[in-house]
Design an enzyme around this catalytic site. Structure first.
Site, PDB file in Angstrom:
ATOM      1  N   THR A 167       0.650  -0.823  -0.564  1.00  0.00           N
ATOM      2  CA  THR A 167      -0.852  -0.082  -0.097  1.00  0.00           C
ATOM      3  C   THR A 167       1.187   1.085   0.071  1.00  0.00           C
ATOM      4  O   THR A 167       2.106   1.493  -0.256  1.00  0.00           O
ATOM      5  CB  THR A 167      -0.754   0.067   1.388  1.00  0.00           C
ATOM      6  OG1 THR A 167       0.085   0.047   2.061  1.00  0.00           O
ATOM      7  CG2 THR A 167      -1.771  -1.486   1.513  1.00  0.00           C
ATOM      8  N   LYS A 197       6.726   3.443   1.046  1.00  0.00           N
ATOM      9  CA  LYS A 197       7.738   3.960   1.592  1.00  0.00           C
ATOM     10  C   LYS A 197       7.832   5.320   2.806  1.00  0.00           C
ATOM     11  O   LYS A 197       8.576   5.471   3.331  1.00  0.00           O
ATOM     12  CB  LYS A 197       8.663   5.210   0.234  1.00  0.00           C
ATOM     13  CG  LYS A 197       8.863   4.531  -0.965  1.00  0.00           C
ATOM     14  CD  LYS A 197       9.409   5.568  -2.181  1.00  0.00           C
ATOM     15  CE  LYS A 197       7.873   5.665  -2.866  1.00  0.00           C
ATOM     16  NZ  LYS A 197       6.850   4.597  -3.693  1.00  0.00           N
ATOM     17  N   GLU A 235      13.643  -2.941  -0.739  1.00  0.00           N
ATOM     18  CA  GLU A 235      13.960  -2.804  -1.404  1.00  0.00           C
ATOM     19  C   GLU A 235      12.974  -2.181  -2.835  1.00  0.00           C
ATOM     20  O   GLU A 235      13.688  -0.796  -3.520  1.00  0.00           O
ATOM     21  CB  GLU A 235      14.583  -4.189  -2.582  1.00  0.00           C
ATOM     22  CG  GLU A 235      15.068  -4.197  -4.099  1.00  0.00           C
ATOM     23  CD  GLU A 235      17.135  -3.368  -3.547  1.00  0.00           C
ATOM     24  OE1 GLU A 235      16.433  -2.161  -3.785  1.00  0.00           O
ATOM     25  OE2 GLU A 235      17.713  -4.364  -2.969  1.00  0.00           O
ATOM     26  N   VAL A 269      12.972   2.026  -3.336  1.00  0.00           N
ATOM     27  CA  VAL A 269      13.449   2.920  -5.101  1.00  0.00           C
ATOM     28  C   VAL A 269      13.663   2.268  -5.742  1.00  0.00           C
ATOM     29  O   VAL A 269      14.757   1.061  -5.188  1.00  0.00           O
ATOM     30  CB  VAL A 269      15.102   3.793  -4.413  1.00  0.00           C
ATOM     31  CG1 VAL A 269      15.552   4.546  -4.665  1.00  0.00           C
ATOM     32  CG2 VAL A 269      14.855   4.184  -2.757  1.00  0.00           C
ATOM     33  N   ALA A 288      12.061   0.541  -7.738  1.00  0.00           N
ATOM     34  CA  ALA A 288      11.155  -0.494  -7.788  1.00  0.00           C
ATOM     35  C   ALA A 288      11.558  -1.724  -7.698  1.00  0.00           C
ATOM     36  O   ALA A 288      11.655  -2.373  -6.808  1.00  0.00           O
ATOM     37  CB  ALA A 288      10.172  -0.632  -9.169  1.00  0.00           C
ATOM     38  N   GLY A 291      -1.042   2.743 -14.270  1.00  0.00           N
ATOM     39  CA  GLY A 291      -0.124   2.347 -13.028  1.00  0.00           C
ATOM     40  C   GLY A 291       1.217   3.144 -12.526  1.00  0.00           C
ATOM     41  O   GLY A 291       1.907   2.902 -12.180  1.00  0.00           O
ATOM     42  N   GLU A 296       0.909   6.733  -8.210  1.00  0.00           N
ATOM     43  CA  GLU A 296      -0.071   6.609  -7.295  1.00  0.00           C
ATOM     44  C   GLU A 296      -1.493   6.881  -7.236  1.00  0.00           C
ATOM     45  O   GLU A 296      -1.392   8.235  -8.441  1.00  0.00           O
ATOM     46  CB  GLU A 296       0.146   7.395  -6.228  1.00  0.00           C
ATOM     47  CG  GLU A 296       1.601   6.522  -5.364  1.00  0.00           C
ATOM     48  CD  GLU A 296       2.100   5.910  -5.158  1.00  0.00           C
ATOM     49  OE1 GLU A 296       1.065   5.008  -5.077  1.00  0.00           O
ATOM     50  OE2 GLU A 296       3.395   5.401  -5.162  1.00  0.00           O
ATOM     51  N   LYS A 345      12.647   8.974  -1.349  1.00  0.00           N
ATOM     52  CA  LYS A 345      13.542   7.633  -2.337  1.00  0.00           C
ATOM     53  C   LYS A 345      14.783   8.296  -1.732  1.00  0.00           C
ATOM     54  O   LYS A 345      15.478   7.759  -1.321  1.00  0.00           O
ATOM     55  CB  LYS A 345      13.025   7.829  -3.780  1.00  0.00           C
ATOM     56  CG  LYS A 345      11.396   6.975  -4.390  1.00  0.00           C
ATOM     57  CD  LYS A 345      11.573   6.622  -5.610  1.00  0.00           C
ATOM     58  CE  LYS A 345      10.365   6.101  -6.169  1.00  0.00           C
ATOM     59  NZ  LYS A 345      10.264   6.085  -7.219  1.00  0.00           N
ATOM     60  N   GLY A 375       5.792   0.150 -12.308  1.00  0.00           N
ATOM     61  CA  GLY A 375       4.995  -0.852 -13.393  1.00  0.00           C
ATOM     62  C   GLY A 375       4.343  -1.943 -11.948  1.00  0.00           C
ATOM     63  O   GLY A 375       5.305  -2.168 -11.168  1.00  0.00           O
TER      64      GLY A 375
END
Length: 815
Positions: free
Chosen positions: A555, A579, A606, A609, A611, A664, A667, A682, A797
Site C-alpha cells: 500500500t 515508502k 528494496e 527505490v 521498484a 499504473g 500513485e 527516495k 510498473g
C-alpha cells in the site's frame, strides 16, 4: 506367539471393531495370539465423569451412565445377531452393576481411589466381552480371560505396582496348556494381593500387553492404534511429520516420556530385557509399515535426530538464594518434599553456581508443590537465605530425541538457533550426559511454532516454509499474488522454499487459512471475507504464531506503515513497497532498524527505490564492504520520467498525466509523484542507507508545479489546475527544446545535502536517453570516484514492483 494390543480408538465403533476382528482372524491363521483391548474410545473418561458427578450429588451422573449404556448396546446390536440374547443379557447385567456402583457413590457422597479403580474397570471388561462374543459368533476358537486373575499388584490404587514374580507365574501357568487360537484380555485392570480391584495407571493397556509379552517371551508385541507408527512429531500440529520406520528402545522411551502418546514409557520396560520388538501399527491402515522398536537399531547409523516430542501444561519452579551455595542437602530436602506430596518432577536443571535449582512439574501439581516447598524451607526463607519458590505457568517442554545426537557436533546449536530466529524464548534447558535428549521449556503459546521450526530444521530436507500475510491487493498486490502462484513449484523444487500465502487483505475485507490459501479463486473469497481492520489483521497473524512469518505491505498508506513496529516486535518480518516508514522521522526509521535486529525479523524495502531494481541492496553491499558514498545522482521517478518522455508541444500535460495514472505509473493520487515528495522520500532513504542522518524537511524540493497545482485540495481539482496552467508546462518544454535538452526530474545527494527538482539534461549526459518509465542511479564512492556505479532499468510498473517484493520475500527464505 504374538501379543496384540488395540487402543480405545481401535475399538471405538462397530466399524473399527470389525477391522480389529479381520486383523485377528488373519493373524490366527498362522499361530496363536493374545489380544489385549482397551475400553471403547471415550468410555473411561465418561466413567470418571459419572463418578465425579455422583460424588458431588449431581444427578446428571445418570445421564452420563445412559450414554455409556447406549454406546455399548449399540455396538453390540450392530455386531451380534438378534438371536444371541445371552450376550445382551450379560451386558445388561454388567451395566446394571455399574449403575448400582454409581448409585452407591451418590448415596455416600464419596469416591475413593479404591472405588475409582472398581468404577473404571468396567470399560475394559465390557469391551473385551463384546469383542470375544463377536469372534465366537463368527466361528473363531477364542476365549476371554480376565486380566485381574493374572496380573497381581500392591494396593496403590489408580496406579498399582505389579508383583512380577506372582504375575509372571500366573501368566505362564495359564497359557501353558491353552490351545485357543485367540485369547482376549482386558487391558489396564488388575487385582491386589488382597483381591481388591486395581488399575495400572496411564497407558495401562499397553502395560498389560507388555507384561504378558515379557512373561511368555513372545515373538513380538504389537500396539495397534489410530496412527501409522511413531511420528517425527505430532502430526496434528506438524503436517509434514512422517512415521519413523525404526527406533531403539531408548529413543522410544524418550519420545514417549515427553508426550508421544502412541506409546507410554512403562510399556517398554518389561519387553526391553528380553529384546522383544514392539511394532506400532494402524488399525485403520493395517498394510502401513508402522514403527518397529528394538535393540537392533540402537547403534544403527541413522539420522542425527529421530523425533520431536512435547508435554503441555508445564510449570517451572525455581528455588534460589545465596544461602544455597556450597551447602549440601538442599536438593535432597527439595525432592524429598515433592516425593512426599507425590509430585512428579518432569525436568531438572541446575547451574554450577548452585545458586538455584529449576524443575518442571505438571500445572495440576502447582498448588500443593508451592505450599509444601515454602513450608519445608520456611526457616531459610524467613532468614532471607533463600527466596520463596518462584512459579512460572503456561509453559511446555519440547524435546529433540535421537541416539546419534551425541556423535554429531552442533546439534544443540542448530536447535537453539532455529528457535531463536523465530523469537521462541527458551525458559530452561536440560540435556543429560547421554546426549540422547535436548529438552527446552518454552511458552505454551509457542508449541506449534517450535515443533514446526525444529521439524523443518532437522527432518525436512532443508525445506524452509515461509508464511506470508499480504495487505494491499490492488494492482501491484494482485501481480504479486499471481507471481507467487506461478513460481511456488519452482521455489520448492529449486530453492527448497515452501511459500504459503496465509492471509490477504484489502481496505475492506480479509481472509485467512493457516494451511495456506488456495490462490485459484482468492479474489472471490476475499470479496466474501470478513470485515478488515489493520489491528484485526495483526491480531490474526499473532494468533497463528507461525514460523518464518512475513508481513507484506503493498500500500501507500501511512496507517499501515505505522503497524511495522508491532509486527517486528512479534518477530514477524516486514517487506514493504510503502515508502512512508523509511522516509518518516529519523527516530522512527532508526527504531524500526533496531527492532529488526533485536527480534531477528528482517525488514526489507528494496522496492522503496527503483521498484524491482537492486538499488538499496547494491548500496548496502557497498557500505558493508567498507566503501563510502560521496555523491548520488539519480532519476528515481518512473512516473515523472514517463510523463516528461511523452509530453511535448503536440500533447497536453493534463492528458499525459492522466495516461500515466491509467497505466499504473503514478500513485492513485498523482500529486504525490508530481509534487516531488515521492522522489524526495527516495533520495532520503538512499541518504540514510548511506549513513547520513537526515529528515524529509532537510531535502530541498524545487517544484516545477504552479502554486495552483500545489494548493489543489483534491485529485479532481488538481487535474483542473493542470488544464488551466497548460501554458506554464508548454513554456517549460519550449525552454528545454530550444537547448536540445531533455527534461528529467533529478534527485541529488552530495556531502550530506540533498535536493530534487526538474532539470534540463543536455545531449551526452547518462540521463539524456532515459526512456519510458526507466530509473537510473549513479553512485559515486571512494572506490568509484570518477566513473560511477550505475544501476538502470524499469523503475515503475506493477509487474516490476511486484517482482521486487517477491525478491525480498525470497531473500528472507534464503537467509
Amino acid at each position: 506367539m504374538n501379543v496384540l494390543k488395540f487402543g480405545g480408538t481401535s475399538v471405538g465403533s462397530s466399524e473399527n471393531i470389525n477391522q480389529v476382528i479381520n486383523i485377528l482372524e488373519n493373524y490366527a491363521k498362522t499361530e496363536p495370539l493374545i489380544c489385549v483391548v482397551s475400553a471403547v474410545g471415550g468410555i473411561t473418561n465418561k466413567l470418571l465423569k459419572s463418578g465425579e458427578l455422583a460424588q458431588n450429588k449431581d444427578e446428571r451422573y445418570i445421564t452420563v451412565f445412559k450414554e455409556i449404556r447406549e454406546a455399548h448396546l449399540n455396538i453390540l446390536s450392530e455386531l451380534i445377531s438378534d438371536q444371541n440374547s445371552t450376550a445382551k443379557e450379560y451386558l445388561e447385567t454388567k451395566l446394571q452393576a455399574l449403575k448400582s456402583l454409581l448409585d452407591g457413590i451418590y448415596l455416600i457422597n464419596e469416591l475413593s481411589p479404591k472405588t475409582t479403580d472398581k468404577l473404571v474397570s468396567f470399560g475394559e471388561l465390557l469391551s473385551s466381552y463384546i469383542i470375544t462374543e463377536v469372534l465366537k459368533e463368527r466361528g473363531n476358537n477364542v476365549i476371554r480371560k480376565n486380566s485381574q486373575e493374572l496380573i497381581i499388584t500392591d494396593s496403590n490404587f489408580t496406579k498399582a505396582e505389579v508383583n512380577f514374580d506372582i504375575t509372571n507365574a500366573n501368566i505362564q501357568s495359564y497359557f501353558s496348556d491353552k490351545n485357543q487360537s485367540i485369547t482376549i484380555l482386558p487391558g489396564f485392570i488388575s487385582k491386589s494381593e488382597n483381591g481388591e480391584q486395581t488399575t495400572l495407571g496411564r497407558g495401562g493397556s499397553d502395560f498389560t500387553a507388555a507384561i504378558v509379552a515379557a512373561a511368555l517371551k513372545a515373538t513380538r508385541l504389537e500396539i495397534w492404534t489410530d496412527v501409522s507408527g511413531m511420528y517425527t512429531a505430532n502430526p496434528k500440529l506438524v503436517k509434514q511429520a512422517y512415521p519413523i520406520k525404526n527406533l531403539s528402545y531408548q529413543e522410544a522411551m524418550e519420545l514417549s516420556h515427553f508426550g508421544a502418546k502412541v506409546l507410554y514409557p512403562p510399556t517398554v520396560q518389561p519387553v526391553l530385557d528380553y529384546n522383544i520388538p514392539i511394532h506400532i501399527k494402524n488399525t485403520l491402515e493395517p498394510e502401513a509399515s508402522g514403527t518397529v522398536i528394538s535393540n537392533e537399531y540402537t547403534n544403527a547409523k541413522t539420522t542425527v535426530a529421530r523425533g520431536i516430542s512435547h508435554i503441555d501444561n508445564i510449570s517451572l519452579l525455581t528455588l534460589q538464594g545465596n544461602g544455597m551455595v556450597g551447602i549440601p542437602g538442599f536438593s535432597k530436602r527439595l525432592f524429598e518434599t515433592l516425593a512426599i506430596e507425590k509430585v512428579n518432577v518432569i525436568l531438572i536443571t541446575q547451574a554450577s553456581s548452585e545458586h538455584s535449582i529449576c524443575f518442571g512439574i505438571s500445572e495440576d501439581d502447582i498448588v500443593k508443590a508451592e505450599k509444601a516447598i515454602n513450608l519445608a524451607f520456611a526457616n531459610e526463607i524467613a532468614l532471607h537465605k533463600i527466596d520463596p519458590i518462584l512459579v512460572e505457568k503456561n509453559l511446555a517442554i519440547v524435546a529433540l530425541v535421537g541416539d546419534n545426537m551425541k556423535n554429531h557436533q552442533g546439534v544443540s546449536g542448530k536447535l537453539f538457533s532455529a528457535l531463536g530466529k523465530n523469537n521462541i524464548n527458551i525458559r530452561a534447558i536440560a540435556q543429560g550426559a547421554s546426549e540422547k535428549n535436548i529438552s527446552t521449556v518454552i511458552s505454551q503459546n509457542d508449541v506449534k511454532k517450535a515443533l514446526n521450526t525444529i521439524h523443518e530444521r532437522f527432518f525436512e530436507d532443508q525445506n524452509k516454509q515461509l508464511n506470508v500475510f499480504i495487505t494491499g491487493v490492488g494492482n501491484v498486490g494482485e501481480r504479486l499474488v499471481e507471481q507467487i502462484k506461478q513460481q511456488r513449484k519452482f521455489l520448492k523444487e529449486q530453492l527448497k522454499i515452501n511459500l504459503r500465502v496465509i492471509g490477504l487483505s484489502d481496505s475492506r475485507k480479509m481472509i485467512f487459512d493457516d494451511s495456506g490459501l488456495s490462490l485459484k479463486n482468492w479474489k472471490e473469497r476475499l470479496e466474501n471475507g470478513e470485515q478488515a481492520t489493520l489491528q484485526d489483521f495483526l491480531e490474526r497473524v499473532k494468533t497463528f504464531n507461525l514460523r518464518n512469518s512475513i508481513f507484506v505491505d503493498v500500500t501507500a498508506n501511512e496507517s499501515v506503515a505505522n503497524m511495522y513496529e508491532a509486527y517486528l516486535r512479534e518477530s514477524i518480518a516486514v517487506v514493504a513497497c510503502n515508502k512512508i516508514a523509511c522516509s518518516s522521522n529519523l527516530e522512527n526509521y532508526q527504531n524500526l532498524k533496531y527492532l529488526s535486529r533485536k527480534y531477528n525479523a528482517p525488514f526489507l524495502y528494496e522496492t522503496n527505490v527503483g521498484a524491482g531494481l537492486p538499488v538499496i541492496d547494491t548500496l548496502n553491499n557497498l557500505i558493508a564492504s567498507g566503501d563510502r558514498v560521496t555523491s548520488i545522482q539519480a532519476v528515481l521517478s518512473g512516473s515523472l520520467n514517463f510523463v516528461f518522455n511523452n509530453f511535448n508541444d503536440q500533447t497536453k500535460f493534463h492528458d499525459v498525466v492522466k495516461q500515466a495514472q491509467a497505466e499504473g505509473y503514478t500513485e492513485p493520487d498523482p500529486r504525490i509523484d508530481l509534487s516531488g515528495v515521492d522522489v524526495a522520500r527516495k533520495i532520503l532513504i538512499l541518504a540514510r542507507e548511506s549513513g547520513t542522518d537526515m529528515n524529509l524537511e532537510d531535502i530541498q524540493n524545487n517544484s516545477f508545479l504552479t502554486k495552483a497545482n500545489l494548493d489543489s485540495d483534491s485529485v479532481h481539482n488538481f487535474y483542473q489546475t493542470l488544464i488551466d496552467d497548460e501554458d506554464h508546462f508548454q513554456k517549460l518544454y519550449a525552454s528545454a527544446k530550444s537547448k536540445n535538452c531533455q527534461f528529467k526530474y533529478v534527485a541529488e545527494f552530495n556531502n550530506g545535502q540533498a535536493q530534487v527538482g526538474l532539470k534540463e539534461i543536455p545531449v551526452g549526459h547518462p540521463f539524456y536517453n532515459l526512456e519510458g518509465k526507466d530509473n537510473i542511479v549513479m553512485f559515486y564512492t571512494q572506490r568509484y570516484p570518477e566513473q560511477p556505479m550505475i544501476i538502470k532499468g524499469a523503475g515503475a510498473g506493477a509487474d516490476v514492483t511486484a517482482s521486487g517484493l517477491f525478491s525480498d520475500i525470497i531473500r528472507i527464505g534464503n537467509n
